[in-house]
Design a protein around this motif. Structure first.
Motif, PDB file in Angstrom:
ATOM      1  N   LEU A 197     -50.141  67.675  93.113  1.00  0.00           N
ATOM      2  CA  LEU A 197     -50.475  67.502  94.619  1.00  0.00           C
ATOM      3  C   LEU A 197     -51.676  66.483  95.077  1.00  0.00           C
ATOM      4  N   THR A 198     -52.785  66.504  95.082  1.00  0.00           N
ATOM      5  CA  THR A 198     -53.796  65.764  94.796  1.00  0.00           C
ATOM      6  C   THR A 198     -53.749  63.788  94.899  1.00  0.00           C
ATOM      7  N   HIS A 199     -52.726  63.521  93.762  1.00  0.00           N
ATOM      8  CA  HIS A 199     -51.916  62.201  93.952  1.00  0.00           C
ATOM      9  C   HIS A 199     -51.357  62.725  94.763  1.00  0.00           C
ATOM     10  N   LYS A 200     -50.456  63.410  94.966  1.00  0.00           N
ATOM     11  CA  LYS A 200     -49.329  62.922  96.272  1.00  0.00           C
ATOM     12  C   LYS A 200     -49.852  62.437  97.268  1.00  0.00           C
ATOM     13  N   VAL A 201     -51.255  63.644  97.942  1.00  0.00           N
ATOM     14  CA  VAL A 201     -51.593  63.215  98.894  1.00  0.00           C
ATOM     15  C   VAL A 201     -52.258  62.045  99.346  1.00  0.00           C
ATOM     16  N   ALA A 202     -53.055  61.925  98.124  1.00  0.00           N
ATOM     17  CA  ALA A 202     -53.106  60.220  97.762  1.00  0.00           C
ATOM     18  C   ALA A 202     -52.641  59.122  98.618  1.00  0.00           C
ATOM     19  N   GLU A 203     -51.121  59.496  97.350  1.00  0.00           N
ATOM     20  CA  GLU A 203     -50.743  57.808  97.355  1.00  0.00           C
ATOM     21  C   GLU A 203     -49.561  58.130  99.164  1.00  0.00           C
ATOM     22  N   LEU A 204     -49.527  59.367  99.922  1.00  0.00           N
ATOM     23  CA  LEU A 204     -49.067  59.245 101.135  1.00  0.00           C
ATOM     24  C   LEU A 204     -49.963  58.658 102.102  1.00  0.00           C
ATOM     25  N   GLU A 205     -51.035  59.234 101.429  1.00  0.00           N
ATOM     26  CA  GLU A 205     -52.607  58.804 102.716  1.00  0.00           C
ATOM     27  C   GLU A 205     -52.446  57.212 103.885  1.00  0.00           C
ATOM     28  N   PRO A 206     -52.305  56.794 102.899  1.00  0.00           N
ATOM     29  CA  PRO A 206     -51.744  54.943 103.441  1.00  0.00           C
ATOM     30  C   PRO A 206     -51.158  55.107 104.852  1.00  0.00           C
ATOM     31  N   LYS A 207     -49.689  55.952 104.243  1.00  0.00           N
ATOM     32  CA  LYS A 207     -48.542  56.574 105.433  1.00  0.00           C
ATOM     33  C   LYS A 207     -48.806  56.944 106.384  1.00  0.00           C
ATOM     34  N   ALA A 208     -49.950  57.999 106.370  1.00  0.00           N
ATOM     35  CA  ALA A 208     -50.551  58.950 107.543  1.00  0.00           C
ATOM     36  C   ALA A 208     -51.381  57.716 108.533  1.00  0.00           C
ATOM     37  N   VAL A 209     -51.850  56.898 107.870  1.00  0.00           N
ATOM     38  CA  VAL A 209     -52.891  56.496 108.082  1.00  0.00           C
ATOM     39  C   VAL A 209     -52.464  55.178 109.309  1.00  0.00           C
ATOM     40  N   ALA A 210     -51.467  54.865 108.884  1.00  0.00           N
ATOM     41  CA  ALA A 210     -50.573  53.574 109.544  1.00  0.00           C
ATOM     42  C   ALA A 210     -50.605  53.950 110.789  1.00  0.00           C
ATOM     43  N   PRO A 211     -49.888  55.217 111.393  1.00  0.00           N
ATOM     44  CA  PRO A 211     -49.598  55.378 112.907  1.00  0.00           C
ATOM     45  C   PRO A 211     -50.711  54.851 113.810  1.00  0.00           C
ATOM     46  N   ASP A 212     -51.596  55.387 113.116  1.00  0.00           N
ATOM     47  CA  ASP A 212     -53.549  55.697 113.757  1.00  0.00           C
ATOM     48  C   ASP A 212     -53.886  54.081 113.569  1.00  0.00           C
ATOM     49  N   ARG A 213     -53.010  53.568 113.147  1.00  0.00           N
ATOM     50  CA  ARG A 213     -54.263  52.215 113.966  1.00  0.00           C
ATOM     51  C   ARG A 213     -52.816  51.476 114.666  1.00  0.00           C
ATOM     52  N   ILE A 214     -51.996  51.394 114.838  1.00  0.00           N
ATOM     53  CA  ILE A 214     -51.297  51.607 115.583  1.00  0.00           C
ATOM     54  C   ILE A 214     -51.098  51.638 117.174  1.00  0.00           C
ATOM     55  N   SER A 215     -51.988  52.718 117.281  1.00  0.00           N
ATOM     56  CA  SER A 215     -51.739  53.545 118.253  1.00  0.00           C
ATOM     57  C   SER A 215     -53.308  53.297 118.774  1.00  0.00           C
TER      58      SER A 215
END
Length: 160
Positions: free
Chosen positions: A128-146
């Protein structure tokens, strides 16, 4: 008095000695009543499946007693007074609460089984820790856009 776990399934039972102690009745009378009840419910041969022996620590002698599961115990005490039934029901609730405690649950497993469960839980945590690290960039992208300044990048370009 101690909780007795007697059958291979780990079912909770209460001995006729404990019932006698809780109700203030003589053990021989509780034993007689229990045997009569079990014979009626399960036949004469059924009584044998509930029998066990108790070794008196003071004199070393063994005495017969019955280990009754909750159903049979409650059937037995329905003939007793309300106050005595209440004592038995309260004791069953205490036994069941103790059986659900983490210490009681852990006592049902060997050390090896506990280690295997801990290893499986740790493997799952690492995955689960590895999965979170893998998905983190995708979660940050909407913040950068906004947070992008108007005019520096259009939303369509940022989404690409």
């Amino acid at each position: 008095m101690q909780l007795a776990i007697t059958d291979p399934n780990g079912a909770l039972t209460m001995s006729t000695r404990e019932i006698a102690g809780l109700t203030g009745k003589e053990h021989k009378n509780v034993l007689r009543d229990a045997r009569a009840m079990l014979a009626e419910l399960h036949g004469e041969q059924g009584v044998l499946s509930f029998e066990q022996t108790y070794r008196d620590p003071q004199n070393g002698q063994t005495y017969p007693e019955l280990a009754l599961p909750k159903r049979e115990c409650l059937i037995l005490v329905t003939g007793y007074s309300i106050a005595l039934r209440a004592k038995i029901i309260d004791r069953w609730q205490e036994l069941e609460a103790r059986a659900r405690s983490p210490q009681a649950i852990a006592a049902n497993y060997s050390r090896m089984e506990l280690l295997e469960m801990a290893m499986a839980a740790e493997k799952e945590r690492l995955q689960l820790t590895h999965k979170v690290a893998e998905l983190e960039p995708k979660a940050v992208a909407p913040d950068r856009i906004s947070q992008a300044h108007c005019g520096s990048t259009c939303t369509r370009q940022a989404a690409k």
